[in-house]
Design an enzyme around this catalytic site. Sequence first.
Site: not given
Length: 453
Positions: A13, A419
């Site tokens: 099941r 940066a």
Amino acid sequence: MNIVILAAGTGKRMRSALPKVLHRLAGRPLLSHVIDTARSLAPARIVVVVGHGAEAVREAVAAPDVAFALQAEQLGTGHAVQQALPLLDPALPTLVLYGDVPLTKPSTLKRLADAAVEGRYGILTVTLDDPTGYGRIVRDAGGYVTRIVEQKDATPDQLRIAEINTGIVVTPTAQLAMWLGALRNDNAQGEYYLTDVVEHAIEAGFDVVTTQPDDEWETLGVNSKAQLAELERIHQRNLADVLLGAGVTLMDPARLDVRGELTCGRDVSIDVNCVFEGSVTLADGVTVGANCVLRDATIGAGTRIEPFTHIEGANVGANAVLGPYARLRPGAVLGEEAHVGNFVEVKNATLGHGAKANHLTYIGDADIGARVNVGAGTITCNYDGANKHRTVIEDDVFVGSDTQFVAPVRVGRGVTIAAGTTVWKDVPEGTLVLNEKTQVTRGGYVRPVKKKS
Ligand code: UD1
Ligand code: CA
């Protein structure tokens, strides 16, 4: 005592290729929960009866203290126990457990075992509002158990009995071979029922005793995915109650999943929908925001984990701040007061005391010193297509946004990186590093416009 765990059944099941006892509850096979419970009783032997998917089951739970008996054909619970007999110590009683009944408490089994000392036959029974499907405990006028009758073999009168057989029994072992050998399969299911042993025990003059579990859910078995889900919720609620009892704040105990070992200090608070896997330790005062997943991690005192953070194989120091949406992968080691913010991934890397990477960054195979500030969009290029290399950034470095470190590379103490720099050569301490590129600004530019069709 001996413990036999029946785990040979097919589990039709479940509608799955996986043997039933290997389906997971709280992240571990059902059978592993039963073996753990068995171990907590310190038995002389643990024998698991395997059949359906025997190889997979053996492999999944193999351990030096676990022996296996093969039941090649599933001819019934009595036949299953018979396969284990040669591996049992006949001088000790035998407790029979089920590989698909994962939540029985050790204290309940201990009580049954204690009641069944000195050769008594012990049955764990429970009285149900709806006993349909179970074997019924038949008693005589004096209240003594006379037999167990299966649902399919019961008379209408017997079907009205509400006391059922959980299947968990303690039996004398020396006589068991004889009793099992005498079983017949002339019943509705054509099986050799373990339950029929009771009558043989009574005939041989043994007393039968029954005990009950503290809670009904301790005896629930898994036959379907629906029952598996139901037991998962019961188990999780029990785990949540233990945490609440220990002083942990759970915003909603129904929305917590612990699939492993969660250890919490004082004043820990956990918001909804968090999943804890493997071994996780949260020190005093840790707060975990909603929707976090933590696997095999140690989190230091006072650290705040914001929502949607994913942590695996990481060690985080005290008073750190993580997330929202941070990802720590295996080998991430964060110092005290480190900050790892949104959409930052850290793998196999250390961040020193007070180091910060707050936005949109990948730090892999790197050592980042104390107080380093990693700007948004920074990436360690750790992989050359064949091998991984390390990036080392010493203390007090300032990393400008959109920097790439082409590893292997080392940046000395106190360096400032402008940066948009690609750092592919080592940088000596105390310097400023940038790539020369100019900004060009032109007038008179006409932007293209979309043609009209
Ligand atoms: C069994 C009991 C029943 C009890 C119920 C509790 C018997 C005859 N009946 O019924 O009284 O109320 O459990 O849930 O014992 N297994 C094997 N080999 C086999 C058959 C079964 O290993 O040949 C294992 C199954 O994998 C399962 C367990 O034994 O884990 C129980 O078997 P199952 O067929 O489900 O027994 P029930 O009919 O539920
Ligand atoms: Ca069953």
